[in-house]
Design a protein around this motif. Structure first.
Motif, PDB file in Angstrom:
ATOM      1  N   LEU A   4       9.039  -0.321 -24.531  1.00 45.02           N
ATOM      2  CA  LEU A   4       9.836  -1.210 -23.936  1.00 45.02           C
ATOM      3  C   LEU A   4       9.779  -1.155 -22.553  1.00 45.02           C
ATOM      4  O   LEU A   4       9.728  -0.169 -21.925  1.00 45.02           O
ATOM      5  N   LEU A   5       9.695  -2.272 -21.881  1.00 43.80           N
ATOM      6  CA  LEU A   5       9.895  -2.503 -20.370  1.00 43.80           C
ATOM      7  C   LEU A   5      11.212  -2.601 -19.995  1.00 43.80           C
ATOM      8  O   LEU A   5      11.833  -3.857 -20.396  1.00 43.80           O
ATOM      9  N   VAL A   6      11.859  -1.870 -19.225  1.00 43.07           N
ATOM     10  CA  VAL A   6      13.323  -2.452 -18.733  1.00 43.07           C
ATOM     11  C   VAL A   6      13.019  -2.597 -17.340  1.00 43.07           C
ATOM     12  O   VAL A   6      12.623  -1.768 -16.372  1.00 43.07           O
ATOM     13  N   VAL A   7      13.521  -3.960 -16.842  1.00 41.87           N
ATOM     14  CA  VAL A   7      13.343  -4.531 -15.576  1.00 41.87           C
ATOM     15  C   VAL A   7      14.596  -4.689 -15.017  1.00 41.87           C
ATOM     16  O   VAL A   7      15.445  -5.374 -15.383  1.00 41.87           O
ATOM     17  N   ASN A   8      14.870  -4.013 -13.783  1.00 46.62           N
ATOM     18  CA  ASN A   8      16.059  -4.341 -12.840  1.00 46.62           C
ATOM     19  C   ASN A   8      15.794  -5.445 -11.907  1.00 46.62           C
ATOM     20  O   ASN A   8      14.929  -5.325 -10.861  1.00 46.62           O
ATOM     21  N   PRO A   9      15.984  -6.548 -12.117  1.00 43.95           N
ATOM     22  CA  PRO A   9      15.439  -7.829 -11.187  1.00 43.95           C
ATOM     23  C   PRO A   9      16.141  -7.651  -9.748  1.00 43.95           C
ATOM     24  O   PRO A   9      15.810  -8.482  -8.818  1.00 43.95           O
ATOM     25  N   ALA A  10      17.372  -6.784  -9.720  1.00 42.76           N
ATOM     26  CA  ALA A  10      17.993  -6.767  -8.278  1.00 42.76           C
ATOM     27  C   ALA A  10      17.304  -5.546  -7.533  1.00 42.76           C
ATOM     28  O   ALA A  10      17.690  -5.458  -6.393  1.00 42.76           O
ATOM     29  N   ALA A  11      16.454  -4.863  -8.070  1.00 45.53           N
ATOM     30  CA  ALA A  11      15.930  -3.651  -7.310  1.00 45.53           C
ATOM     31  C   ALA A  11      14.927  -4.518  -6.005  1.00 45.53           C
ATOM     32  O   ALA A  11      14.587  -5.284  -5.879  1.00 45.53           O
ATOM     33  N   THR A  12      15.165  -3.739  -4.744  1.00 46.36           N
ATOM     34  CA  THR A  12      14.598  -3.891  -3.742  1.00 46.36           C
ATOM     35  C   THR A  12      13.304  -4.826  -3.451  1.00 46.36           C
ATOM     36  O   THR A  12      13.214  -5.712  -3.083  1.00 46.36           O
ATOM     37  N   THR A  13      12.285  -4.295  -4.353  1.00 45.57           N
ATOM     38  CA  THR A  13      10.934  -4.728  -4.095  1.00 45.57           C
ATOM     39  C   THR A  13      10.370  -5.508  -5.456  1.00 45.57           C
ATOM     40  O   THR A  13       9.326  -5.620  -5.496  1.00 45.57           O
ATOM     41  N   THR A  14      11.388  -5.692  -6.277  1.00 43.61           N
ATOM     42  CA  THR A  14      10.914  -6.425  -7.556  1.00 43.61           C
ATOM     43  C   THR A  14      10.994  -7.887  -7.512  1.00 43.61           C
ATOM     44  O   THR A  14      12.200  -8.447  -7.038  1.00 43.61           O
ATOM     45  N   SER A  15      10.224  -8.756  -7.782  1.00 36.87           N
ATOM     46  CA  SER A  15      10.303 -10.121  -7.938  1.00 36.87           C
ATOM     47  C   SER A  15       9.866 -10.671  -9.059  1.00 36.87           C
ATOM     48  O   SER A  15       9.346  -9.990  -9.955  1.00 36.87           O
ATOM     49  N   ARG A  16      10.171 -11.983  -9.423  1.00 34.49           N
ATOM     50  CA  ARG A  16       9.677 -12.429 -10.634  1.00 34.49           C
ATOM     51  C   ARG A  16       8.042 -12.481 -10.826  1.00 34.49           C
ATOM     52  O   ARG A  16       7.652 -12.215 -12.146  1.00 34.49           O
ATOM     53  N   ARG A  17       7.540 -12.885  -9.728  1.00 32.66           N
ATOM     54  CA  ARG A  17       6.189 -12.926  -9.883  1.00 32.66           C
ATOM     55  C   ARG A  17       5.565 -11.487 -10.326  1.00 32.66           C
ATOM     56  O   ARG A  17       4.690 -11.337 -11.213  1.00 32.66           O
ATOM     57  N   VAL A  18       5.986 -10.596  -9.641  1.00 40.64           N
ATOM     58  CA  VAL A  18       5.193  -9.189  -9.657  1.00 40.64           C
ATOM     59  C   VAL A  18       5.652  -8.820 -11.262  1.00 40.64           C
ATOM     60  O   VAL A  18       4.821  -8.211 -11.953  1.00 40.64           O
TER      61      VAL A  18
END
Length: 308
Positions: A4-18
């Motif tokens: 399972l990959l848990v993604v926090n889209p609001a994290a500081t350096t996380t973007s949709r493309r990444v």
């Protein structure tokens, strides 16, 4: 391998493309589910369900707060052979755990390192801290450091991003603005030892460094490790010039903890009790965790397997 990959889209350096690049790379190697968090507590719930479902691995793309939630979800029923392994991809502001595990600062490069570990079957057990019922990976604190964390969190809630300068300003404000500089509120008691009263601040660490200030490590207990017990740096005196010297020592890269009058250092403790004269903010892994008048900190060796 089910993961399972848990993604926090609001994290500081996380973007949709990444996120898309990382998801594609991981899905080419493992059977991958992806879940996105929307609110505090989502990551804990998702990790707990992954444990129930018998997944092999949970990967976190986010900051240390999201990672802490996932760890608490994975270990909600306690450590054990059936608990999924953990992999972390740095997506937050400080990414202390990712640094401590030796992962690259770039999340895409860190994904490559995690995939290398998967192919090689490379895992390691790490010891974790536990503050009453709450697990932590690298630090916990009651009082001044938690007050700084809470102040920055309130600013983040109003739309201002976290930054090293913001933490510095919050620390200066708390240091000069609190009446507790004259009335130290904490009592520390390592297991099996006498209590030490009149403590101003206690930085409790499970690994080194304690945190980062931009690209510079803040290291009050350089000997702390995932393979040993809890380390503590504490002050019974909070005068301006000595405190500034201690801070300078912490960020100097020295391999010894600060020392001097009013300084307490403990290494490799199995645990300790922390009591406060009044309710104080509490933090774990740099995230607010409510208000406490007492907390028991313990070390749990080999609590969780990680890929790195």
């Amino acid at each position: 391998m089910r993961a399972l990959l848990v993604v926090n889209p609001a994290a500081t350096t996380t973007s949709r493309r990444v996120t898309q690049v990382i998801t594609s790379a991981l899905a080419g190697e493992i059977k991958l589910e992806v879940a996105t968090t929307q609110a505090r507590g989502d990551a804990t719930r998702l990790a707990a369900q992954a444990n129930v479902d018998g997944l092999d691995l949970v990967i976190v793309l986010g900051g240390d707060g999201t990672i802490n939630e996932v760890v608490n979800g994975l270990l909600g029923l306690g450590p054990g052979a059936g608990v999924p392994a953990l992999a972390v991809l740095p997506g937050g502001h400080t990414n202390v755990l990712a640094h401590a595990l030796g992962l690259p600062a770039d999340p895409v490069e860190a994904t490559g390192a995690v995939l290398d570990a998967l192919r090689a079957g490379r895992r390691r057990p790490i010891g974790l801290g536990r503050a009453d019922e709450r697990w932590f990976t690298f630090c916990a604190g009651l009082g001044l450091d938690a007050e700084v964390v809470a102040r920055v969190e309130r600013q983040r809630a109003s739309g201002r991003p976290a930054s090293g300068s913001r933490y510095v300003r919050a620390a200066v404000t708390e240091f000069f603005g609190t009446a507790r500089r004259r009335h130290p509120p904490l009592t520390l008691q390592p297991f099996g030892a006498r209590p030490v009263p009149h403590v101003h601040v206690a930085l409790i660490t499970n690994t080194a460094p304690w945190t980062y200030l931009g690209g510079r490590s803040v290291n009050p207990s350089p000997h702390a490790s995932f393979d040993t017990g809890i380390d503590v740096f504490a002050l019974t005196r909070l005068r301006v010039l000595p405190t500034l010297r201690h801070v300078r020592h912490m960020i100097s890269g020295a391999d010894t903890p600060p020392a001097g009058r009013g300084v307490l250092n403990w290494h490799d403790l199995p645990g300790l009790n922390v009591r406060a004269e009044c309710p104080l903010p509490f933090q774990v892994d740099g995230e607010p965790a409510g208000v406490r008048t007492a907390v028991t900190i313990t070390c749990v060796p080999a609590a969780l397997e990680v890929l790195a």
